[in-house]
Design a protein around this motif. Structure first.
Motif, PDB file in Angstrom:
ATOM      1  N   CYS A   7      58.206  48.951  58.076  1.00 48.30           N
ATOM      2  CA  CYS A   7      57.889  47.671  57.421  1.00 48.30           C
ATOM      3  C   CYS A   7      56.370  47.549  57.244  1.00 48.30           C
ATOM      4  O   CYS A   7      55.719  46.757  57.930  1.00 48.30           O
ATOM      5  CB  CYS A   7      58.426  46.495  58.238  1.00 48.30           C
ATOM      6  SG  CYS A   7      60.210  46.544  58.513  1.00 48.30           S
ATOM      7  N   ASP A   8      55.810  48.379  56.375  1.00 46.34           N
ATOM      8  CA  ASP A   8      54.361  48.447  56.213  1.00 46.34           C
ATOM      9  C   ASP A   8      53.744  47.126  55.752  1.00 46.34           C
ATOM     10  O   ASP A   8      52.548  46.897  55.938  1.00 46.34           O
ATOM     11  CB  ASP A   8      53.988  49.538  55.197  1.00 46.34           C
ATOM     12  CG  ASP A   8      54.345  50.921  55.714  1.00 46.34           C
ATOM     13  OD1 ASP A   8      54.692  51.025  56.904  1.00 46.34           O
ATOM     14  OD2 ASP A   8      54.282  51.884  54.934  1.00 46.34           O
ATOM     15  N   ASP A   9      54.530  46.259  55.143  1.00 47.16           N
ATOM     16  CA  ASP A   9      53.995  44.992  54.622  1.00 47.16           C
ATOM     17  C   ASP A   9      54.080  43.859  55.648  1.00 47.16           C
ATOM     18  O   ASP A   9      53.847  42.696  55.307  1.00 47.16           O
ATOM     19  CB  ASP A   9      54.734  44.594  53.343  1.00 47.16           C
ATOM     20  CG  ASP A   9      56.219  44.347  53.570  1.00 47.16           C
ATOM     21  OD1 ASP A   9      56.718  44.698  54.667  1.00 47.16           O
ATOM     22  OD2 ASP A   9      56.876  43.801  52.672  1.00 47.16           O
ATOM     23  N   PHE A  10      54.415  44.204  56.910  1.00 51.82           N
ATOM     24  CA  PHE A  10      54.551  43.196  57.971  1.00 51.82           C
ATOM     25  C   PHE A  10      55.655  42.176  57.643  1.00 51.82           C
ATOM     26  O   PHE A  10      55.671  41.094  58.185  1.00 51.82           O
ATOM     27  CB  PHE A  10      53.238  42.448  58.207  1.00 51.82           C
ATOM     28  CG  PHE A  10      52.173  43.265  58.888  1.00 51.82           C
ATOM     29  CD1 PHE A  10      51.961  43.138  60.253  1.00 51.82           C
ATOM     30  CD2 PHE A  10      51.386  44.157  58.174  1.00 51.82           C
ATOM     31  CE1 PHE A  10      50.974  43.892  60.897  1.00 51.82           C
ATOM     32  CE2 PHE A  10      50.405  44.914  58.798  1.00 51.82           C
ATOM     33  CZ  PHE A  10      50.197  44.789  60.157  1.00 51.82           C
ATOM     34  N   GLU A  11      56.551  42.535  56.706  1.00 52.49           N
ATOM     35  CA  GLU A  11      57.614  41.619  56.261  1.00 52.49           C
ATOM     36  C   GLU A  11      57.012  40.282  55.813  1.00 52.49           C
ATOM     37  O   GLU A  11      57.552  39.203  56.069  1.00 52.49           O
ATOM     38  CB  GLU A  11      58.646  41.430  57.378  1.00 52.49           C
ATOM     39  CG  GLU A  11      59.367  42.733  57.713  1.00 52.49           C
ATOM     40  CD  GLU A  11      59.975  42.776  59.093  1.00 52.49           C
ATOM     41  OE1 GLU A  11      61.099  42.263  59.262  1.00 52.49           O
ATOM     42  OE2 GLU A  11      59.319  43.340  59.999  1.00 52.49           O
ATOM     43  N   TYR A  12      55.869  40.405  55.148  1.00 54.04           N
ATOM     44  CA  TYR A  12      55.076  39.260  54.691  1.00 54.04           C
ATOM     45  C   TYR A  12      55.865  38.441  53.675  1.00 54.04           C
ATOM     46  O   TYR A  12      56.423  38.971  52.726  1.00 54.04           O
ATOM     47  CB  TYR A  12      53.791  39.797  54.053  1.00 54.04           C
ATOM     48  CG  TYR A  12      52.895  38.771  53.429  1.00 54.04           C
ATOM     49  CD1 TYR A  12      51.935  38.112  54.194  1.00 54.04           C
ATOM     50  CD2 TYR A  12      52.973  38.472  52.077  1.00 54.04           C
ATOM     51  CE1 TYR A  12      51.077  37.178  53.622  1.00 54.04           C
ATOM     52  CE2 TYR A  12      52.124  37.545  51.492  1.00 54.04           C
ATOM     53  CZ  TYR A  12      51.184  36.913  52.274  1.00 54.04           C
ATOM     54  OH  TYR A  12      50.340  35.987  51.689  1.00 54.04           O
ATOM     55  N   GLU A  13      55.900  37.140  53.894  1.00 55.94           N
ATOM     56  CA  GLU A  13      56.639  36.258  52.978  1.00 55.94           C
ATOM     57  C   GLU A  13      55.973  34.892  52.890  1.00 55.94           C
ATOM     58  O   GLU A  13      55.757  34.230  53.894  1.00 55.94           O
ATOM     59  CB  GLU A  13      58.083  36.087  53.460  1.00 55.94           C
ATOM     60  CG  GLU A  13      58.934  35.249  52.517  1.00 55.94           C
ATOM     61  CD  GLU A  13      60.357  35.046  53.035  1.00 55.94           C
ATOM     62  OE1 GLU A  13      61.169  34.489  52.280  1.00 55.94           O
ATOM     63  OE2 GLU A  13      60.629  35.439  54.198  1.00 55.94           O
ATOM     64  N   VAL A  14      55.627  34.505  51.667  1.00 56.38           N
ATOM     65  CA  VAL A  14      55.150  33.148  51.403  1.00 56.38           C
ATOM     66  C   VAL A  14      56.382  32.319  51.100  1.00 56.38           C
ATOM     67  O   VAL A  14      56.996  32.461  50.045  1.00 56.38           O
ATOM     68  CB  VAL A  14      54.150  33.118  50.228  1.00 56.38           C
ATOM     69  CG1 VAL A  14      53.702  31.686  49.951  1.00 56.38           C
ATOM     70  CG2 VAL A  14      52.939  33.997  50.532  1.00 56.38           C
ATOM     71  N   LYS A  15      56.749  31.476  52.032  1.00 55.19           N
ATOM     72  CA  LYS A  15      58.044  30.806  51.969  1.00 55.19           C
ATOM     73  C   LYS A  15      58.225  29.955  50.717  1.00 55.19           C
ATOM     74  O   LYS A  15      59.311  29.906  50.135  1.00 55.19           O
ATOM     75  CB  LYS A  15      58.243  29.945  53.217  1.00 55.19           C
ATOM     76  CG  LYS A  15      58.535  30.744  54.476  1.00 55.19           C
ATOM     77  CD  LYS A  15      59.864  31.455  54.363  1.00 55.19           C
ATOM     78  CE  LYS A  15      60.239  32.172  55.642  1.00 55.19           C
ATOM     79  NZ  LYS A  15      61.583  32.789  55.572  1.00 55.19           N
ATOM     80  N   GLU A  16      57.160  29.242  50.294  1.00 56.61           N
ATOM     81  CA  GLU A  16      57.328  28.366  49.135  1.00 56.61           C
ATOM     82  C   GLU A  16      57.510  29.129  47.821  1.00 56.61           C
ATOM     83  O   GLU A  16      57.822  28.547  46.788  1.00 56.61           O
ATOM     84  CB  GLU A  16      56.156  27.389  49.010  1.00 56.61           C
ATOM     85  CG  GLU A  16      54.804  28.030  48.750  1.00 56.61           C
ATOM     86  CD  GLU A  16      54.029  28.249  50.030  1.00 56.61           C
ATOM     87  OE1 GLU A  16      52.792  28.122  49.999  1.00 56.61           O
ATOM     88  OE2 GLU A  16      54.666  28.558  51.063  1.00 56.61           O
ATOM     89  N   SER A  17      57.304  30.463  47.877  1.00 51.88           N
ATOM     90  CA  SER A  17      57.513  31.283  46.677  1.00 51.88           C
ATOM     91  C   SER A  17      58.944  31.798  46.579  1.00 51.88           C
ATOM     92  O   SER A  17      59.324  32.378  45.564  1.00 51.88           O
ATOM     93  CB  SER A  17      56.541  32.477  46.685  1.00 51.88           C
ATOM     94  OG  SER A  17      55.200  32.037  46.618  1.00 51.88           O
ATOM     95  N   SER A  18      59.729  31.587  47.633  1.00 50.48           N
ATOM     96  CA  SER A  18      61.120  32.044  47.602  1.00 50.48           C
ATOM     97  C   SER A  18      61.930  31.165  46.654  1.00 50.48           C
ATOM     98  O   SER A  18      61.625  29.988  46.450  1.00 50.48           O
ATOM     99  CB  SER A  18      61.727  31.994  49.004  1.00 50.48           C
ATOM    100  OG  SER A  18      61.850  30.644  49.439  1.00 50.48           O
ATOM    101  N   ALA A  19      62.968  31.744  46.080  1.00 50.27           N
ATOM    102  CA  ALA A  19      63.786  31.024  45.098  1.00 50.27           C
ATOM    103  C   ALA A  19      64.413  29.772  45.711  1.00 50.27           C
ATOM    104  O   ALA A  19      64.526  28.732  45.051  1.00 50.27           O
ATOM    105  CB  ALA A  19      64.869  31.951  44.560  1.00 50.27           C
ATOM    106  N   ARG A  20      64.803  29.866  46.992  1.00 54.78           N
ATOM    107  CA  ARG A  20      65.468  28.729  47.647  1.00 54.78           C
ATOM    108  C   ARG A  20      64.587  27.489  47.645  1.00 54.78           C
ATOM    109  O   ARG A  20      65.051  26.377  47.438  1.00 54.78           O
ATOM    110  CB  ARG A  20      65.841  29.116  49.088  1.00 54.78           C
ATOM    111  CG  ARG A  20      66.516  27.998  49.871  1.00 54.78           C
ATOM    112  CD  ARG A  20      66.895  28.472  51.259  1.00 54.78           C
ATOM    113  NE  ARG A  20      65.736  28.775  52.085  1.00 54.78           N
ATOM    114  CZ  ARG A  20      65.100  27.856  52.812  1.00 54.78           C
ATOM    115  NH1 ARG A  20      65.483  26.591  52.790  1.00 54.78           N
ATOM    116  NH2 ARG A  20      64.066  28.197  53.555  1.00 54.78           N
TER     117      ARG A  20
END
Length: 369
Positions: free
Chosen positions: A116-129
């Motif tokens: 997981c080279d990207d640190f499983e990085y996630e900007v939550k407000e950018s998710s479709a949900r």
């Protein structure tokens, strides 16, 4: 092996047996983050929490009804690899803009899970949900982080395979996130009253407005403190040494000047000699002639041209040293080169730094006319 009620209980018990180990992971991770945030002058608060036994049980019971999630468990030990938020560290920044800075720091001081080279990085407000739900104001950046091997010792080497969730959010967004989590996430959104829905929506909009207010407040505080510092420095007594001059400039300008790390003590002798020659020995007079706007102007529009001129005519020594008192000296020479170039050179050795730069500046100005 599906997540049967028996398997859920085994996983929960296995996690509970390791609670001391997970607490140690949380403590080390939190301390590292606090230290780095302080070093980078990021205003934020750091907190950590371990998942409770009951909370984990509810989560796994919910997952047991999802064939995809239930099917990835093979033994009770998988709970540590699969559940990402057994341990969670939250960084609450004062301003929204610092979220990405914190994420960049995390990438530098931690490592990631294998594969997981990207640190499983996630900007939550950018998710479709969340993006497709106008009533959802959740704002946070999530990452999965592990301690680097260099951070482990004989007392903590059992943390090598453990990881925790890093949640980065602004303080105001954190308020909405927590309230929404308790009222909506853990319950049924469809049964909320109109008043509850309206209040959550209003609070979400207020937190975004509040982020701008906090930025303005912090900027106003910085300006006020800088103004008070300026008054304090200018009220100081006559400067009688090069080091006292450096102390005054450092106090006035701060650790960094114009975005660069600056050495206020390098080549300070030449600057002090030039100021003394011009009879500028009081802070108010020095800071008037070396105002930030003037120094910045010389740095942006004259410094590189002067260096190219020196290279062209082979003026090798002394060379202008970047991000040192040479910048202030050249800013002073730019205003007073006619007087400084008239200094008498005593002895047979090389010209003093201030005189060498002044005479070169005189030739530099003549070359442009």
């Amino acid at each position: 092996m599906p997540l049967t009620p028996e398997m859920v209980l085994e996983c929960t018990n296995e996690y509970h047996k390791a609670i001391d180990r997970m607490y140690k992971l949380l403590l080390i991770t939190t301390e590292k983050l606090e230290s780095e945030l302080k070093r980078h002058n990021i205003m934020a608060r750091v907190s950590g929490r371990l998942k409770t036994r009951d909370s984990l049980s509810r989560k796994l019971t919910k997952w047991s009804k999802d064939d995809k999630k239930s099917g990835i468990f093979h033994s009770k030990h998988d709970v540590f690899a699969i559940v990402g938020d057994l341990a969670a560290v939250r960084v609450m920044t004062y301003v929204e803009q610092d979220r990405e800075r914190v994420a960049a720091i995390a990438r530098e001081i931690f490592t990631h899970r294998p594969g997981c080279d990207d640190f499983e990085y996630e900007v939550k407000e950018s998710s479709a949900r969340i993006k497709n739900d106008d009533t959802n104001h959740y704002r946070a950046t999530h990452m999965q982080i592990r301690l680097r091997p260099s951070d482990l010792n004989e007392k903590s080497d059992n943390l090598n395979d453990d990881h925790c969730e890093l949640q980065i959010t602004s303080m105001l967004a954190h308020v909405w996130n927590e309230i929404e989590h308790d009222i909506v996430y853990k319950g049924d959104k469809s049964i909320l009253s109109d008043d509850e829905t309206s209040a959550l929506e209003s609070l979400g909009l207020l937190t975004k407005t509040g982020d701008n207010i906090i930025v303005n407040l912090i900027n106003a505080n910085v300006r006020r403190e800088a103004n008070e510092k300026r008054k304090l420095v200018m009220a100081s007594e006559e400067i009688t040494s090069a080091d006292a001059l450096s102390d005054a400039l450092h106090e006035f300008y701060g650790e960094a000047i114009f975005g660069s790390s600056f050495d206020f003590w390098k080549n300070n002798g030449a600057l002090f000699a030039a100021l003394k020659y011009l009879d500028l020995t009081y802070p108010k007079d020095i800071l008037a002639v070396l105002s930030p706007s003037h120094v910045l102007g010389v740095r942006k529009t004259e410094l590189q041209s002067f260096k190219r001129f020196c290279d062209r005519y082979r003026y090798a020594k002394p060379a202008v040293a970047k991000d040192t008192c040479d910048l202030f000296l050249l800013a002073l020479i730019a205003k007073h080169w006619t007087e400084l170039a008239k200094q008498k050179h005593q002895g047979m050795g090389p010209k003093p730094r201030q005189l060498a730069f002044a005479t070169r500046w005189e030739a530099f100005v003549s070359s442009r006319s």
